[in-house]
Design an enzyme around this catalytic site. Structure first.
Site, PDB file in Angstrom:
ATOM      1  N   ARG A   1       1.727   1.353  10.339  1.00  0.00           N
ATOM      2  CA  ARG A   1       1.269   1.761   8.998  1.00  0.00           C
ATOM      3  C   ARG A   1       2.485   1.722   8.075  1.00  0.00           C
ATOM      4  O   ARG A   1       3.328   2.626   8.099  1.00  0.00           O
ATOM      5  CB  ARG A   1       0.665   3.161   9.029  1.00  0.00           C
ATOM      6  CG  ARG A   1      -0.057   3.548   7.738  1.00  0.00           C
ATOM      7  CD  ARG A   1      -0.468   5.008   7.762  1.00  0.00           C
ATOM      8  NE  ARG A   1      -1.445   5.283   8.788  1.00  0.00           N
ATOM      9  CZ  ARG A   1      -2.767   5.217   8.632  1.00  0.00           C
ATOM     10  NH1 ARG A   1      -3.264   4.876   7.454  1.00  0.00           N
ATOM     11  NH2 ARG A   1      -3.593   5.501   9.616  1.00  0.00           N
TER      12      ARG A   1
ATOM     13  N   ARG B   1       0.844  -1.189   0.000  1.00  0.00           N
ATOM     14  CA  ARG B   1       0.000   0.000   0.000  1.00  0.00           C
ATOM     15  C   ARG B   1       0.881   1.242   0.000  1.00  0.00           C
ATOM     16  O   ARG B   1       1.810   1.357   0.799  1.00  0.00           O
ATOM     17  CB  ARG B   1      -0.923   0.005   1.215  1.00  0.00           C
ATOM     18  CG  ARG B   1      -1.865  -1.202   1.214  1.00  0.00           C
ATOM     19  CD  ARG B   1      -2.838  -1.201   2.358  1.00  0.00           C
ATOM     20  NE  ARG B   1      -3.670  -2.403   2.313  1.00  0.00           N
ATOM     21  CZ  ARG B   1      -4.634  -2.695   3.179  1.00  0.00           C
ATOM     22  NH1 ARG B   1      -4.903  -1.846   4.164  1.00  0.00           N
ATOM     23  NH2 ARG B   1      -5.323  -3.816   3.063  1.00  0.00           N
TER      24      ARG B   1
ATOM     25  N   SER C   1     -10.798  -6.120   9.846  1.00  0.00           N
ATOM     26  CA  SER C   1     -12.086  -5.607   9.372  1.00  0.00           C
ATOM     27  C   SER C   1     -12.758  -6.697   8.561  1.00  0.00           C
ATOM     28  O   SER C   1     -12.109  -7.651   8.113  1.00  0.00           O
ATOM     29  CB  SER C   1     -11.904  -4.348   8.525  1.00  0.00           C
ATOM     30  OG  SER C   1     -11.219  -4.649   7.330  1.00  0.00           O
TER      31      SER C   1
END
Length: 433
Positions: free
Chosen positions: A273, A258, A348
């Site tokens: 992150r 990402r 999630s």
């Protein structure tokens, strides 16, 4: 993409969904206009082809005197058909572009608002109290010889890292535990490609609004996935699945990439992150009628996994404005990070209804044998780097050691503690055997 019948028959529902997301309502009107234009282009092309066919028959029946005029009419119609078919192709492309621009319709139960408006459904476990100064995961990991971000940056740049020694073993232990649990729950394990074609990325909704997050290999026109969801969904593109026996479930392992565009200054320290991490992802194909129940199952499996890791967490219902393009509803599980004094997202799960399957052409046969669009759902079982960060923080002790949850010990040599300078050999006793 959403069902065009819903847009035609209940446009106000789709407009309301756009408002809830904070998205552009005019996209619905643009889609309706493109749909009407495409249907008109199809009608015109069909009518002209019928006229052309009749003119061809007339040429055969025409007298010598009539033939020149009839031939001229047939020639003119052929040109008009060609132009109409070109207009239809353009209308098809315009409709597809307008269709792709509209995200999935938000479920009625989803909370309104944006990122700060998620609703906590439940909080599980007790937030630990410490009688010593709390350290963050990077300080703990460096002392253990588990995390090396300086050399990661030297080799690859900011937000890259090495997992070394006990850090590497924690990665393997978490992957083993996650896959073992998934297989026991009936998932088929999959090692998925980390590079995919544009069709798979677009089909799962990760281009368009999310394109800035994605790494692209331009020379080969391939994309690095941010989740194995992309490859797992694309695996059955263009197929008709047998779902008579219930949902088809996969547990995919892959490296994930990402760009973290727009996140500069956020979580720059450590491995919360990062640009690359490994992940075990659950993915389900089912009938639309089963989707809500399957969503609850995926959430339950995620909660069971975090309970095995002995982590306090809360389950939140994500607000409409923070949903991804493909999701109609999404739950996050946020675990406690002591160094931040806050719950942070660890896993999630999203219900994408028929949105992805319609783009990818994934169907099943109903009770009458008629092909129908399938539903797809996804859920992160373990995002490994962030989970390691949470484990180190929650289970830290005053002497610099870290408690190892019992569920992970079989893959960590039976060790109950990770300690600075420890031997990585198996601990003595039955667990090591």
């Amino acid at each position: 993409m959403i069902d065009l019948r819903l847009v035609r028959e209940q446009p106000d529902v789709v407009r309301a969904s756009q408002r809830a997301r904070g998205a552009d309502e005019s996209l619905v009107d643009a889609l309706l206009a493109a749909d009407a234009a495409r249907r008109e282009a199809v009608r015109r092309a069909d009518d002209l082809r019928a006229e052309q066919k009749a003119a061809s028959q007339a040429v055969k029946k025409a007298s010598p005197d009539e033939r020149p005029a009839v031939l001229e009419r047939a020639k003119k119609l052929a040109a008009e058909v060609k132009a109409a078919e070109e207009e239809q192709r353009a209308a098809d492309a315009a409709l597809r572009a307008a269709h792709l621009a509209v995200p999935n319709v938000v479920a009625p139960e989803v909370p309104p608002g944006g990122e700060d408006d998620a609703v906590t459904l439940r909080t599980v476990g007790t937030v630990p109290a410490y009688d010593f100064p709390v350290r963050d995961h990077l300080e703990i990991g460096e002392a253990l010889g588990a995390i090396d971000t300086e050399r990661g940056a030297k080799v690859s740049g900011a937000r890259f890292y090495f997992l070394t020694g006990p850090g590497a073993l924690l990665e393997f232990a978490l992957a083993q535990l996650a896959i073992t649990r998934a297989v026991a729950a009936g998932f088929t394990p999959v090692v998925a490609p980390a590079l995919v074609r544009p069709e798979a990325m677009e089909g799962t909704g990760f281009l368009g609004a999310h394109a800035e997050e994605v790494y692209r290999i331009e020379r080969d026109d391939l994309y690095l996935v941010g989740t194995s969801e992309v490859a797992l969904a694309g695996m059955h593109a263009g197929e008709v699945l047998d779902l008579a026996g219930g949902p088809r479930r996969y547990a995919g392992w892959s490296s994930c990439f990402r760009r973290e565009a727009g996140s500069y200054g956020k979580d720059t320290r450590g491995i919360i992150r990062v640009h690359w991490f490994d992940k075990v992802e659950m993915f389900s194909f089912c009938t639309p009628e089963e989707a809500a129940t399957e969503h609850a199952r995926l959430l339950a499996w995620e909660e069971e996994f975090l309970a095995l890791l002995e982590l306090p967490y809360r389950v939140v219902d994500i607000a409409a404005g923070d949903l991804g393009t493909s999701a109609t509803r999404k739950y996050d599980i946020e675990a406690w990070f002591p160094s931040q004094g806050a719950y942070r997202e660890l896993t999630s799960t999203s219900d994408c209804t028929t949105f992805q399957a319609r783009r990818l052409g994934i169907r099943y046969r109903d009770a009458d044998g008629k092909p129908q669009i399938a539903a797809t759902l996804n859920g992160t079982l373990c995002a490994i780097a962030r989970t390691i960060a949470c484990l180190l923080e929650v289970h830290q002790r005053s002497d610099g050691s870290v408690h190892v949850p019992e569920a992970l010990r079989p893959w960590l040599g039976g060790h109950e503690l990770l300690t600075p300078g420890m031997s990585l050999a198996a601990a003595p006793g039955p667990a090591a055997a």
